[in-house]
Scaffold this active site. Structure first.
Site, mmCIF file in Angstrom:
data_model
loop_
_atom_site.group_PDB
_atom_site.id
_atom_site.type_symbol
_atom_site.label_atom_id
_atom_site.label_comp_id
_atom_site.label_asym_id
_atom_site.label_seq_id
_atom_site.Cartn_x
_atom_site.Cartn_y
_atom_site.Cartn_z
ATOM 1 N N LYS A 225 3.904 -1.052 0.996
ATOM 2 C CA LYS A 225 5.269 -0.514 1.045
ATOM 3 C C LYS A 225 6.137 -0.953 -0.133
ATOM 4 C CE LYS A 225 5.580 0.913 5.788
ATOM 5 N NZ LYS A 225 6.068 0.694 7.151
ATOM 6 N N ARG A 259 -1.044 -2.695 10.672
ATOM 7 C CA ARG A 259 -1.332 -1.323 10.233
ATOM 8 C C ARG A 259 -1.520 -1.345 8.723
ATOM 9 N NH1 ARG A 259 1.480 2.968 8.260
ATOM 10 N NH2 ARG A 259 0.868 5.049 8.933
HETATM 11 C C1 8Y7 Z 1 4.744 2.720 9.806
HETATM 12 C C2 8Y7 Z 1 4.292 3.739 10.647
HETATM 13 C C3 8Y7 Z 1 4.450 4.493 8.617
HETATM 14 C C4 8Y7 Z 1 5.035 1.454 10.389
HETATM 15 C C5 8Y7 Z 1 4.374 2.388 12.502
HETATM 16 C C6 8Y7 Z 1 3.695 3.916 5.385
HETATM 17 C C7 8Y7 Z 1 3.675 6.125 10.378
HETATM 18 C C8 8Y7 Z 1 4.794 4.747 5.867
HETATM 19 N N1 8Y7 Z 1 4.818 3.213 8.526
HETATM 20 N N2 8Y7 Z 1 4.108 3.574 11.982
HETATM 21 N N3 8Y7 Z 1 4.120 4.842 9.891
HETATM 22 N N4 8Y7 Z 1 4.835 1.338 11.735
HETATM 23 N N5 8Y7 Z 1 4.208 2.176 13.816
HETATM 24 O O1 8Y7 Z 1 3.934 3.268 4.324
HETATM 25 O O2 8Y7 Z 1 5.481 0.503 9.746
HETATM 26 O O3 8Y7 Z 1 2.601 3.869 5.904
HETATM 27 S S1 8Y7 Z 1 4.396 5.669 7.315
#
Ligand code: 8Y7
Length: 279
Positions: A225, A259
C-alpha cells in the site's frame, strides 16, 4: 504468546483457527489493479490463485472491482462476468475463497457458487447487504472506510482515529448481530489506506491490538500500500520488504489474518516470528 489462540472464525464449511496468523492471498481480477498484479484474463487469474495456494495461502481473496483511491465503481454485470468463472474454478480447491464485494447481488451469486467468505469494504452498509449474507453461514470481514474509494484520500479527518474506527466497527458488529449473523462469523478490519493519512495508518497499526472488539479476530491489509511507499519512497513493485515488515508488525499486535500479495515471503517471516515466540 498472543493469548488469541481461542479465536476462531466460521466460514461456511471451514472453521479457521488462529494458533498462528493466517495468510490470505490476494487474487486481483481488475484490469487496472494499482498493485501491478492486475490480471483480466480468467486463465491467468486461476493460475495465479493456484500459485498462491502452493505458496501456502490459508485462504484467498478474489476481487473484481478496484477499490484503489480514485477508482470508479464497476457494474454488477461486469463484476460477475470477471468473478464467476474464477470462483467456479476455485470453489472446492481446499482453501476458503473470500469474495471482495460490497454489492448484495454479487454477494448472493458468490455464495451460491461456493464462496466461503464475503470481504466487504463497506462493512455491509449497502442496502440489502446484511440480508444477502444473513441467511448463509459464510464468514464476513467488516472493514472500516471513511468516505468512498473515489474521494476517500482527498481529506481524511479524525479527532481520534483509533476511537473512531473502534466505534464504527462496534456499530457494524451490532448491526450484523441484529440482522441474525452469529458473532463467530465476523472478522474486523481497520481498512488501512481507506480514508486515512499516513499518520492515521501508523496509529492504527501501532494500536492494532485495541481493535479486537468483543474478542473478534482482526484482519490487516497493508501489502504494497501507498503508506509503505510514503515511508520507503519505493514504487509499488518494489515494496516487498516493507510489506513483510508491516505484516510482521501487524502479527505481533494480534492480527489473525494478513491479506497479502506475497504469500511465500510472508509465511517465511511468520515462521521465524512464530519459532521465536512459541517458547
Ligand atoms: C483491503 C481490502 C483492499 C484491506 C480488506 C489493496 C479489498 C486495496 N484492501 N479488504 N481490499 N482489507 N478487508 O491495496 O485492507 O489491496 S484493496
Amino acid at each position: 504468546m498472543r493469548g488469541l489462540d481461542f479465536l476462531m472464525l466460521r466460514c461456511a464449511s471451514f472453521t479457521l483457527e488462529f494458533a498462528r496468523p493466517l495468510v490470505m492471498g490476494i487474487v486481483n481480477l481488475t484490469p487496472d489493479s494499482f498493485s501491478g498484479d492486475g490480471v483480466s484474463d480468467t486463465a491467468k487469474a486461476i493460475a495465479h490463485a493456484h500459485r498462491q495456494i502452493e505458496a501456502g495461502a490459508d485462504l484467498l481473496d478474489i476481487g473484481a472491482e478496484s477499490s484503489r483511491p480514485g477508482a470508479f465503481p464497476t457494474s454488477v454485470e461486469e463484476e460477475l462476468r470477471r468473478l464467476m468463472p474464477v470462483l467456479e474454478e476455485l470453489a472446492g480447491c481446499g482453501v476458503p475463497i473470500s469474495v471482495d464485494t460490497y454489492k448484495p447481488e454479487v454477494m448472493r451469486a458468490a455464495l451460491r457458487h461456493g464462496a466461503s467468505m464475503i470481504n466487504d469494504i463497506y462493512a455491509l452498509r449497502m442496502p440489502g447487504a446484511l440480508a444477502a449474507v444473513a441467511d448463509s453461514d459464510c464468514g464476513i470481514c467488516l472493514m472500516h472506510m471513511q468516505g468512498e474509494p473515489l474521494s476517500m484520500q482527498e481529506q481524511p479527518h479524525y479527532t481520534d482515529v483509533v476511537a473512531e474506527v473502534q466505534g464504527f466497527l462496534r456499530n457494524r458488529l451490532a448491526m450484523a448481530r441484529a440482522a441474525g449473523i452469529a458473532s463467530d462469523r465476523l472478522l474486523l478490519d481497520p481498512g488501512f489506506g481507506f480514508g486515512k493519512t499516513l499518520n492515521h495508518n501508523l496509529e492504527l497499526l501501532r494500536r492494532l491490538d485495541e481493535l479486537s472488539l468483543e474478542g473478534r479476530p482482526v484482519l490487516a491489509g497493508i501489502s504494497r500500500k501507498s503508506m509503505l511507499g510514503a515511508l520507503t519512497a519505493r514504487p509499488v513493485e518494489d515494496r516487498l520488504a516493507a510489506s513483510i515488515s508491516a505484516a510482521l508488525l501487524a502479527a505481533q499486535r494480534g492480527a489473525s489474518i494478513l491479506r497479502v500479495h506475497d504469500v511465500a515471503q510472508t509465511r517465511d517471516a511468520l515462521a521465524i516470528w512464530h519459532a521465536v515466540e512459541s517458547q
